[in-house]
Scaffold this motif. Structure first.
Motif, short mmCIF file in Angstrom:
data_model
loop_
_atom_site.label_atom_id
_atom_site.label_comp_id
_atom_site.label_asym_id
_atom_site.label_seq_id
_atom_site.Cartn_x
_atom_site.Cartn_y
_atom_site.Cartn_z
N GLY B 111 0.82 -1.22 0.00
CA GLY B 111 0.00 0.00 0.00
C GLY B 111 0.85 1.26 0.00
N LEU B 112 2.09 1.15 0.48
CA LEU B 112 3.00 2.31 0.48
C LEU B 112 3.93 2.27 -0.73
N ILE B 113 4.39 1.08 -1.07
CA ILE B 113 5.33 0.91 -2.21
C ILE B 113 4.98 -0.36 -2.96
N SER B 114 5.45 -0.42 -4.22
CA SER B 114 5.26 -1.64 -5.01
C SER B 114 6.46 -2.56 -4.80
N GLU B 115 6.35 -3.80 -5.29
CA GLU B 115 7.41 -4.78 -5.04
C GLU B 115 8.74 -4.34 -5.66
N ASP B 116 8.69 -3.62 -6.78
CA ASP B 116 9.98 -3.20 -7.37
C ASP B 116 10.61 -2.01 -6.61
N GLN B 117 9.88 -1.47 -5.64
CA GLN B 117 10.46 -0.44 -4.76
C GLN B 117 10.81 -1.03 -3.38
N ILE B 118 10.86 -2.35 -3.29
CA ILE B 118 10.97 -3.00 -1.97
C ILE B 118 12.20 -2.54 -1.20
N SER B 119 13.26 -2.13 -1.90
CA SER B 119 14.48 -1.70 -1.20
C SER B 119 14.23 -0.42 -0.38
N PHE B 120 13.16 0.33 -0.71
CA PHE B 120 12.82 1.49 0.12
C PHE B 120 12.53 1.06 1.57
N GLY B 121 12.13 -0.19 1.71
CA GLY B 121 11.79 -0.73 3.03
C GLY B 121 12.98 -0.82 3.97
N VAL B 122 14.21 -0.85 3.43
CA VAL B 122 15.39 -0.78 4.30
C VAL B 122 16.04 0.60 4.19
N SER B 300 5.77 10.55 -2.29
CA SER B 300 4.80 10.62 -3.39
C SER B 300 4.72 12.04 -3.95
N GLU B 301 4.99 13.04 -3.13
CA GLU B 301 4.98 14.44 -3.58
C GLU B 301 6.31 14.83 -4.25
N GLY B 302 7.28 13.93 -4.20
CA GLY B 302 8.59 14.23 -4.79
C GLY B 302 9.46 15.12 -3.92
N LYS B 303 9.02 15.40 -2.68
CA LYS B 303 9.84 16.24 -1.79
C LYS B 303 11.09 15.48 -1.33
N VAL B 304 10.92 14.19 -1.15
CA VAL B 304 12.06 13.33 -0.81
C VAL B 304 12.26 12.37 -1.98
N GLN B 305 13.50 12.28 -2.45
CA GLN B 305 13.81 11.36 -3.54
C GLN B 305 14.82 10.32 -3.06
N VAL B 306 14.84 9.22 -3.77
CA VAL B 306 15.68 8.11 -3.33
C VAL B 306 16.80 7.89 -4.32
N ARG B 307 18.00 7.77 -3.79
CA ARG B 307 19.12 7.33 -4.62
C ARG B 307 19.77 6.16 -3.92
N GLU B 308 20.07 5.13 -4.68
CA GLU B 308 20.62 3.90 -4.08
C GLU B 308 21.91 3.48 -4.78
N THR B 309 22.77 2.83 -4.01
CA THR B 309 23.90 2.11 -4.58
C THR B 309 23.56 0.63 -4.38
N VAL B 310 23.30 -0.08 -5.50
CA VAL B 310 22.69 -1.41 -5.42
C VAL B 310 23.73 -2.51 -5.63
N PHE B 311 23.71 -3.50 -4.77
CA PHE B 311 24.51 -4.71 -4.93
C PHE B 311 23.56 -5.88 -5.12
N ASP B 312 24.05 -6.95 -5.78
CA ASP B 312 23.15 -8.07 -6.09
C ASP B 312 23.58 -9.35 -5.40
N GLY B 313 22.68 -9.93 -4.65
CA GLY B 313 22.91 -11.25 -4.06
C GLY B 313 23.57 -11.17 -2.69
N LEU B 314 23.20 -12.11 -1.83
CA LEU B 314 23.71 -12.15 -0.45
C LEU B 314 25.23 -12.14 -0.40
N ASP B 315 25.87 -12.81 -1.39
CA ASP B 315 27.34 -12.91 -1.34
C ASP B 315 28.03 -11.58 -1.67
N SER B 316 27.27 -10.57 -2.06
CA SER B 316 27.88 -9.25 -2.30
C SER B 316 27.85 -8.38 -1.05
#
Lengths: 343, 343
Positions: B111-122, B300-316
């Motif tokens: 309800g707050l984010i979609s599954e492809d935004q799941i990293s927002f949860g951390v 949702s208002e765009g006042k706060v934006q997200v930038r991430e440095t993404v790694f893939d997989g537990l071993d990273s």
């Protein structure tokens, strides 16, 4: 002629005394749009030490300014009449006129104390009382059963903090004072649970050891009057959610340069600790809390008691001021001016 | 078989990396009285550095524990159903059962984010977001037009603090970050008014000079993520009624001993300044403020934006964790676990 206390010379380093002040005669005042007042008590307080430095705001040859309490002699104002008792900040001139705008800032003491208690107006119902009140009630916000450590516990502010913490808030109260005589008074007269003689401690480590001895689980609050090793010892013994209120650093006052303290800010994160500076004005001026009402009530109930070191006459101010820094006082240092002195 | 990330060896001093972690296979879980979940993101955060010391609570051979976000696969609970998205603190095991008592503490992200935004949860809806929110909104309490300085401005917490201060509270926002590339992003992407490249400052004095250049009248607030010379520079530039919020001291994390800072507590008295440590839990757990609602709105208002440095997989994870201390990240460091990985 009314007498005025004047700053003779500034002092950057070292302990002030009678040689830094002199008495001058002042003309009899004209009433103007306000009142004519007679000072009955003037106050010697540690914060004045900064102001007699060469970069301070007290200037040689000018009247000393500070906390006073006195009586209205004549009034052109509807809200003040002859005989009323008041507290204020004024030049140290025995009899003086005060303009209407300034008289509006007077604290009314009539009804709270009698004339022979007038010195309370510069003490427990004045600056030191409001410092103790604001710092404990609003900055530290004690909860029943918490442990508080109070430095300068034999002084005007510290003793009042301790009595309030014990009698009003049911805290465990630990003091710190210099020498066995003061420590005994702190415990017996002011009712602290423990008092550490800091003169027996040669280092922060010693002081921490003494504090841990009486507070093995640490302290929840620290009321800072002195600075130096006391601050560092307090931070080392501060429990989670601990609060530190800073209202004075007397150990610095006679030095030409302030001494820094060590702080480990990373220790403050998970413990949610706070260090907060404050001064008495918001409470003394009635902007925050109910200082005069609450303190007068606690006085009348005997929860807060007053002890004073009394000096007589304006010309004793220098000796009174010196006593603050030589540890020669217990409780509030006041200079009483005879209400019957010939002028 | 589900994979688990395990701490291989503790590290007291120096920068952690892949060599300190290893992957182990875990048995398929039994559901018990709660839920079975699949982790979709795990978080690498500076605070974990303390916990891998030999005196920390992470033990060699045991699973790493930290902030995660994921999806419910099976549920025996009425308030969670398969497909629901959640945030929590869990062991880093891709698929695991969670008992009912623990599942009750999950934050609902559906309800707050979609599954492809799941990293927002951390990130912005997790620990760093709630750290930024609690520290700014409740600890610093910004007023319109005030000036705030934020260290670690390119990081997950600092960037969010700056965007909120600018977009929600109309403050003047100054950042500090390492290197010209980060400073440019802080200004252009996160919208800070100024950003100081602290790597150009060799001393506290240099840093004070840079800060005074962009804030000649000083700062009203300082949000502390890094410690060291930043704290001392902030205290030197702090205005009356100034507030300092301490949530992290990353400059200390790889040392075996914490470094003290200098503080002049006498400067805090007449200025009524406050230094306060805090951590995110009261806001993350919903005990104070309205973190999830407010932050989701500002997103949702765009006042706060997200930038991430993404790694893939537990071993990273080891490489991701190392990047935090080498300045290799911009925004939140997240480790995404493929939702389609064969187990």
């Amino acid at each position: 002629m009314p007498k005025t206390l004047v700053l003779k010379t500034c002092l950057d380093e070292g302990i002030p005394g009678p040689e830094h002040f002199e008495i001058r005669e002042s003309p009899w005042p004209n009433i103007g749009d306000g009142v004519i007042v007679r000072l009955l008590t003037v106050s010697a307080d540690p914060y004045m030490r900064y102001r007699i430095r060469s970069d301070g705001d007290y200037k040689p040859g000018e009247p000393m300014l500070g906390l006073v309490a006195g009586k209205i002699l004549e009034s052109n104002l509807s809200d003040w009449k002859a005989g009323d008792l008041f507290g204020s900040e004024l030049p140290f001139t025995e009899i003086q006129s005060v303009p209407a705008w300034k008289a509006k800032t007077f604290r009314r003491l009539t009804g709270l104390i009698s004339e022979d208690q007038i010195s309370f107006g510069v003490g427990v119902l004045g600056m030191p009382g409001s410092t103790a009140y604001g710092g404990l009630v609003d900055i530290l916000q004690p909860k029943e059963g918490e442990t508080i450590w109070v430095s300068g516990a034999a002084g005007a502010v510290g003793s009042t903090v301790g009595m309030m913490a014990k009698q009003v808030f049911n805290c465990i109260v630990i003091g710190s004072a210099g020498g066995p005589e003061k420590c005994q008074i702190v415990k017996e007269q002011f009712g602290f649970d423990h008092c550490i003689d800091y003169k027996m401690c040669r280092s922060t480590k010693d002081l921490v050891k003494s504090l841990r001895h009486v507070a093995p689980a640490g302290i929840d609050m620290y009321f800072e009057n002195v600075g130096g090793m006391h601050f560092e010892a307090a931070m080392q013994c501060l429990r989670p959610k601990g609060r530190v209120a800073i209202c004075g650093v007397i150990s610095d006052y006679n030095k030409s340069k302030m001494s820094p303290n060590k702080i480990y800010v990373s220790n403050m994160i998970y413990t949610e600790q706070t260090v907060q500076g404050f001064h008495c004005l918001p409470w003394l001026q009635g902007e925050r809390g109910q200082f005069l009402e609450d303190m007068a009530l606690w006085l009348s109930e005997g929860k807060v008691q007053v002890r004073e070191t009394v000096f007589d006459g304006l010309d004793s101010f220098g000796s009174a001021f010196r006593a603050l820094f030589e540890g020669g006082n217990i409780g509030k240092v006041v200079i009483n001016l005879s209400p019957k002195s010939k002028l």
